[in-house]
Design a protein around this motif. Structure first.
Motif, PDB file in Angstrom:
ATOM      1  N   ALA A  49      -0.051   4.950  -0.630  1.00 31.16           N
ATOM      2  CA  ALA A  49      -0.901   5.088   0.473  1.00 31.16           C
ATOM      3  C   ALA A  49      -0.269   5.707   1.761  1.00 31.16           C
ATOM      4  O   ALA A  49       0.811   5.420   1.824  1.00 31.16           O
ATOM      5  CB  ALA A  49      -1.619   3.824   1.065  1.00 31.16           C
ATOM      6  N   LEU A  51      -0.252   2.732   9.402  1.00 27.75           N
ATOM      7  CA  LEU A  51      -0.035   1.802   8.149  1.00 27.75           C
ATOM      8  C   LEU A  51       1.326   1.190   8.221  1.00 27.75           C
ATOM      9  O   LEU A  51       2.330   1.831   8.260  1.00 27.75           O
ATOM     10  CB  LEU A  51      -0.337   2.755   6.820  1.00 27.75           C
ATOM     11  CG  LEU A  51      -0.314   1.843   5.537  1.00 27.75           C
ATOM     12  CD1 LEU A  51      -1.069   0.629   5.528  1.00 27.75           C
ATOM     13  CD2 LEU A  51      -0.253   2.613   4.366  1.00 27.75           C
ATOM     14  N   ALA A  68       0.950  -1.147  -0.033  1.00 29.15           N
ATOM     15  CA  ALA A  68      -0.142  -0.003   0.074  1.00 29.15           C
ATOM     16  C   ALA A  68       0.898   1.349   0.026  1.00 29.15           C
ATOM     17  O   ALA A  68       0.588   2.161  -0.698  1.00 29.15           O
ATOM     18  CB  ALA A  68      -0.851   0.059   1.151  1.00 29.15           C
ATOM     19  N   GLY A  98      -4.492  -0.188   8.830  1.00 26.11           N
ATOM     20  CA  GLY A  98      -3.183  -0.924   8.480  1.00 26.11           C
ATOM     21  C   GLY A  98      -2.237  -1.076   9.501  1.00 26.11           C
ATOM     22  O   GLY A  98      -1.110  -1.521   9.245  1.00 26.11           O
TER      23      GLY A  98
END
Lengths: 486, 482, 99
Positions: A67, A72, A62, A115
């Motif tokens: 992202a 995350l 990601a 995430g």
């Protein structure tokens, strides 16, 4: 560069975003440390290597795809009180030694959606009932600062994991001090949010009107990052509050000049150990230097909080734990001869002594003839305690004091005298009864063991609390002290 | 000694909501075991209840229907006990602050035209339990939690009833109210309406209540009636033989027609009620109450009045027709479509209900719709068929042979009003019955009226019932008197 | 307030726990100590205080009446019953229930 396990969440996130570090790398680093050292501290009950690595790979993909997200790819651990779909969730009990939930707690789902990479599930006092982690069916957790001492409880596994650098952060739950007291005893930062700020759905209930989940981290900044993800109204928890979640990191750097900090005379009376008092005073002096104004206040009903708590919490628990009956999930005794035998043996064999003791106290307090004297009385006292805080917050912004009466104690030191153990929570319990947010911050060392400063905020004033805590951590380095030498 | 029976009822009514009271599982009846029990219903650790708005609305409508105070602050409590059909180890119910407070329900008494107000102590919301199936699973019981969490209102009456007849009347009225409101399907065979009866006796004229027993789980009108009878007899026998009634829970055994003590409930239970910390108090504001008041349908009492006024029905007919909303609606549609309320009432209460009873059907399952019945009645009114032929047509309609018109047409049942044809039939009968003709003609005029019946019958027989009876009478009288 | 081993036995019965004879004395002693701590509350006058069940004195929001029907009810049930100690034909098995 410092070792990977000395990085804070904020630092990990920054390195991940700059692609100087991969989620797999940091995740693997922690998994390796856990594999090597968990047997020393016993802070994890379950470790999810595969799940963690695949979540890490997904996060790396990601991030590669552009992202961005505060959590995350960031590893962390969940207290084993949160239901995790497909991953054993024991609540520290034999009763749930075989329990694999078919669903995720809301907190788990939220962090997953953001995430974050779960490393495993941390050890805890059985059903969160304890202040030393000695009641866990899976054995006590050891305090990384001194393996002969307790890490505090009930979120002792989370606190020890963060202190031992076996997780950069963890979740905890706090019913009477279960985030703040182990945070204090292990020298980390812990935040119990306002009741209703974080969904209780999927968090195995101890005392429903008191339980609240929160972050356990190295720094206030990390606590803010985690709280951003954990908070928010949940339609599945009708006691969760529908108030917008601010960005808790946005206000961390505001000056705290003029912040009024109340010092309850009841928390600083002659019962407080003088060495502990001086540590807390020194911490308060730092806040004063930052421009905070210290104000003497009173919380006249403070002494009643432990008695009220030890009626309300066991009463709710006695009912909440009735669902463990060996019929639909969890432990079931061998060859029950009849229904009564199924219930009685399942519960007698499945619960540990402290849990049984609290169930009995709770059932007794609710039984006919005692309800008014105990339960109703405790609910009335609870209102008096809340009113004390409401009055105090008319004069001050934050209330400060020690988190616990003393630093971490030795295993077995409190014997099995329940009352001595209960008094461990004397400074933290009132906050749960009133439903207020509160933090514990590392604020010094006594005999090489950490000491916690407790800051209590007004309802939904987590921003203000985190701001004060962060400012305190910009001028102190207690939170950077580590028991880890590698 | 003359004994007086004193009865109070606790009626459990399942609310016809889509989902359960605290979970999103379907509350429909009849699904495969445990397929309507989600993680909340199974009381998995960590799950929490979220209360269903419609359950509250339904309960409030019931409260409005019985002129009760609505609990502005309504609180759920936990009733703690262990039972395999109770997954949480407590039932979520209401105790101190129920949604419906004091109210009353009017019932007819045994004195024609007199009504009696039964006081309602309160009605509260609670969750139903699951079911234990006792078929033998190697000496084990099987637990189905589909029903667990179905919303109930428990309606608790004061001990105001004095006979099983009054108890049945009360229950029928509760049934009527909840089905009129549409808050329950009221289907007793599926357990949508169940009742516990508190029964005691006392010497006639005595004011103090006797010791009561609670008879559990009565799920048909017939059983309730029989259970009360046998329990009253049991208590009379006990007291008259110098014994005492013990306050206890008893189960009615319909096979043996007796009540027996429930051992499992005998151990003094201490339910340790306390306010459920997972469910905050529910505040009902005036606006909600006003909105519900505005959409309240016509209630049995109001419909009864209206039927008497609008359709000129007797109090008796109106009360029968309004006992169930579905029957009242059926009647009203029939009457509106055919324009004859009296005939509609007779047909609904007569042929139709006879057919339904015989085949154990309820009105929703009627093979003849209200529109179809109205068509049939219209054909009586316009002299297409006689009332007698109509019954034959009705039978055919029940057998799904088509509409009234189709059947009349297909079977050639149209009434014969052709005077030539009738005259021919009359002549045939007169000619083949010389003795009766002679007897008739010899009789005094006031006896003749009676004797003419024979000839009418014969003509109708010849016409296969299709001759217009008025015309037959007229022509016969004319020919015989000649 | 003290608690006797007999009261412990009754309470244990309600909670479906078994506390044996000797244990009951020990448990009674410990619970007695807890109750002594708890009894400190009795000193304060609360006659005009409304009991507080929720710290925010919040009220409940109700849920719209929508049923969630699993696509495959039998499969969903079977999945949920994987963690059940004893099942047969979709039912949870317990020792015979006697009314």
């Amino acid at each position: 560069m410092k070792p990977l396990h000395e990085l804070t969440l904020a630092e990990i996130q920054s390195l991940l975003q700059q692609k100087q570090l991969s989620s797999r790398e940091i995740t693997q680093h922690y998994l390796d440390r856990i594999a090597q050292q968990n047997s020393t501290y016993n802070c994890y009950i379950s470790i999810d290597d595969q799940g963690a690595l695949s979540a890490a790979d997904a996060a790396d993909a990601a991030i590669a795809g552009g992202a961005n997200g505060a959590l995350l790819g960031v590893p962390f651990a969940h207290k084993d009180i949160f239901c995790t779909q497909g991953i054993k969730t024991t609540c520290g009990s034999k009763m749930l030694d075989n329990f694999i939930p078919p669903y995720d707690a809301t907190v788990v789902a939220k962090m997953k959606a953001d995430g974050a990479v779960m490393l495993g599930k941390t050890n805890m006092d059985e059903f969160a009932m304890g202040s030393s982690n000695e009641t866990s069916y899976f054995g006590a957790v050891k305090n990384p600062w001194d393996l002969d001492t307790v890490p505090g409880g009930s979120s002792g596994g989370s606190a020890a994991a963060v202190a031992a650098r076996l997780a950069p952060a963890a979740t905890g739950t706090d019913t009477g001090g279960s985030i703040r007291q182990p945070a204090a005893l292990c020298g980390i930062t812990g935040l119990k949010p306002t009741y209703g700020r974080v969904s209780r759905y999927g968090m195995i209930a101890f005392a429903s009107s008191l339980d609240q989940a929160g972050p356990m981290t190295r720094t206030a900044e990390d606590a803010a990052l985690l709280l951003n993800s954990m908070s928010g109204h949940d339609a599945k928890d009708s006691t969760s509050t529908d108030i917008a979640v601010p960005d808790y990191t946005a206000t961390l750097n505001q000056p705290i000049k003029g912040l009024k900090i109340g010092l309850p005379k009841e928390y600083f009376d002659d019962r407080l150990d003088t060495a502990m008092a001086s540590k807390v005073q020194a911490a308060l002096a730092e806040l004063e230097k930052l421009g905070a104004v210290l104000v003497d206040i009173e919380l006249p009903n403070s002494a009643l909080s432990v008695p009220a708590y030890y009626v309300i919490a066991p009463a709710e628990a006695s009912s909440n734990l009735s669902r463990f009956d060996g019929v639909r999930y969890g432990y079931r005794c061998e060859n029950p001869k009849d229904l009564e035998d199924l219930y009685t043996r399942t519960r007698t064999e499945g619960f540990g002594d402290e849990v049984k003791r609290r169930i009995l106290v709770g059932a007794y307090a609710l039984s006919a003839g005692y309800y008014d004297a105990y339960y109703r009385k405790a609910q009335q006292v609870r209102r008096l305690i809340k009113q004390d805080f409401v009055s105090a917050f008319e004069k001050v912004d934050i209330i400060a004091g020690p988190t616990s009466p003393s630093p971490a104690f030795k295993f077995g030191e409190k014997g099995d005298d329940p009352v001595a153990m209960y008094l461990e929570d004397i400074y933290t319990i009132a906050v749960n009864l009133a439903g207020l947010p509160a933090m514990s911050l590392p604020a010094g060392m006594m005999n090489n063991m950490p000491v916690g400063l407790q800051l209590v905020g007004n309802y939904f004033a987590e921003q203000q609390l985190l701001n004060a805590a962060h400012q305190f951590q910009t001028v102190t380095d207690w939170h950077q002290q580590s028991p880890v030498t590698d | 000694m003359q004994w007086e029976t004193v009865i109070g009822l606790e009626v459990h009514v399942q609310l016809a909501t889509q989902s359960k009271i605290f979970s999103g599982s379907s509350a429909a009846f009849g699904a495969a075991a445990n397929t309507q029990a989600d993680i909340v219903d199974l009381a998995l650790p960590g799950t929490l209840p979220v209360a269903n708005l419609q359950a509250f609305k339904s309960a409030i409508m019931f409260g409005l229907a019985i002129d009760a105070e609505i609990g502005k602050e309504s609180v759920f409590e936990r009733k703690n006990y262990f039972y395999p059909d109770l997954p949480k180890g407590y039932q979520t119910t209401q105790l101190e602050k129920p949604i419906v407070g004091l109210g009353h329900i009017a019932i007819p008494t045994e004195t024609e035209g007199e009504i009696k107000q039964v006081r309602i102590h309160h009605a509260h919301l609670e969750e139903d339990a699951g079911k234990s199936l006792h078929e033998d699973f190697h000496g084990m019981s099987g637990i189905d939690l589909n029903r667990a969490g179905t919303p109930l209102i428990e309606i608790v009456s004061e001990p105001d009833m004095r006979s099983s007849t009054e108890a049945i009347a009360f229950l029928k009225k509760v049934h009527a109210i909840v089905t009129y409101l549409g808050i329950s399907d009221g289907d007793m065979s599926q357990g949508s309406l169940r009742c516990d009866a508190n029964v005691s006796i006392r010497p006639m004229g005595e004011e103090t209540l006797g010791t009561r027993t609670e008879i559990k789980n009565l799920n048909s009108f017939r059983f309730i009636e029989r259970a009360i009878h046998v329990e009253v007899d049991r208590q009379i026998d006990l007291l008259e033989s110098g014994g005492e009634v013990k306050q206890e829970t008893r189960l009615y055994d319909s096979d043996k027609n007796e009540t027996r003590s429930m051992r499992s409930k005998e151990e003094a239970n201490d339910y340790r009620y306390f306010p459920c910390p997972d469910l905050l108090p529910v505040i009902i504001d005036d606006q909600t109450i006003d909105e519900l008041r505005a959409i309240m349908p016509e209630l049995p009492e109001q419909k009864l009045q209206r039927f008497q006024e609008q359709f000129s029905l007797s109090a008796y007919d109106a009360s029968i027709l309004t006992e169930q909303r579905s029957i009242a609606d059926f009647f009203e549609t029939t009457a509106d479509n055919c324009g004859d309320a009296k005939l509609s009432a007779n047909w609904v209460m007569g042929e139709l209900s006879g057919h339904l009873n015989k085949h154990d059907l309820n009105i929703e399952q009627s093979p003849v719709s209200a529109d179809q019945l109205a068509q049939l009645i219209s054909r009586i009114k316009d002299n297409t068929i006689s009332g007698k032929i109509a019954k034959q047509v009705f039978e055919a309609m029940c057998a799904n042979e088509g509409s009234a018109d189709d059947i009349i047409e297909a079977k050639g049942l149209k009434q014969v009003s052709d005077s030539g044809a009738i005259e021919a039939m009359v002549d045939e009968v007169i000619n083949s019955s010389p003795d009766q003709v002679a007897q008739y003609r010899a009789a005094e005029p006031d006896k003749r009226k009676k004797l003419i019946g024979f000839f009418v019958g014969q003509v109708m027989k010849v016409s296969k019932g299709q001759a217009n009876p008025g015309q037959v009478n007229q022509i016969l009288a004319k020919k015989l008197n000649d | 307030m003290t608690i006797t081993p007999e009261q412990i036995a009754i309470t244990a019965g309600l909670a479906k726990l078994k506390i044996d004879g000797d244990d009951a004395i020990e448990v009674a002693k410990r619970i007695g100590a807890i109750l002594e701590l708890v009894d400190q509350m009795q000193a304060v006058d609360t006659s005009n205080v409304e009991p507080m069940a929720n710290s925010l004195d919040a009220v409940q929001r109700l849920r719209a009446d929508n049923a969630i029907r699993p696509e495959n009810p039998i499969e969903t049930r079977d999945a949920l019953q994987q963690i059940a100690p004893a099942i047969e034909e979709g039912l949870f098995l317990v020792p015979k229930v006697i009314d």
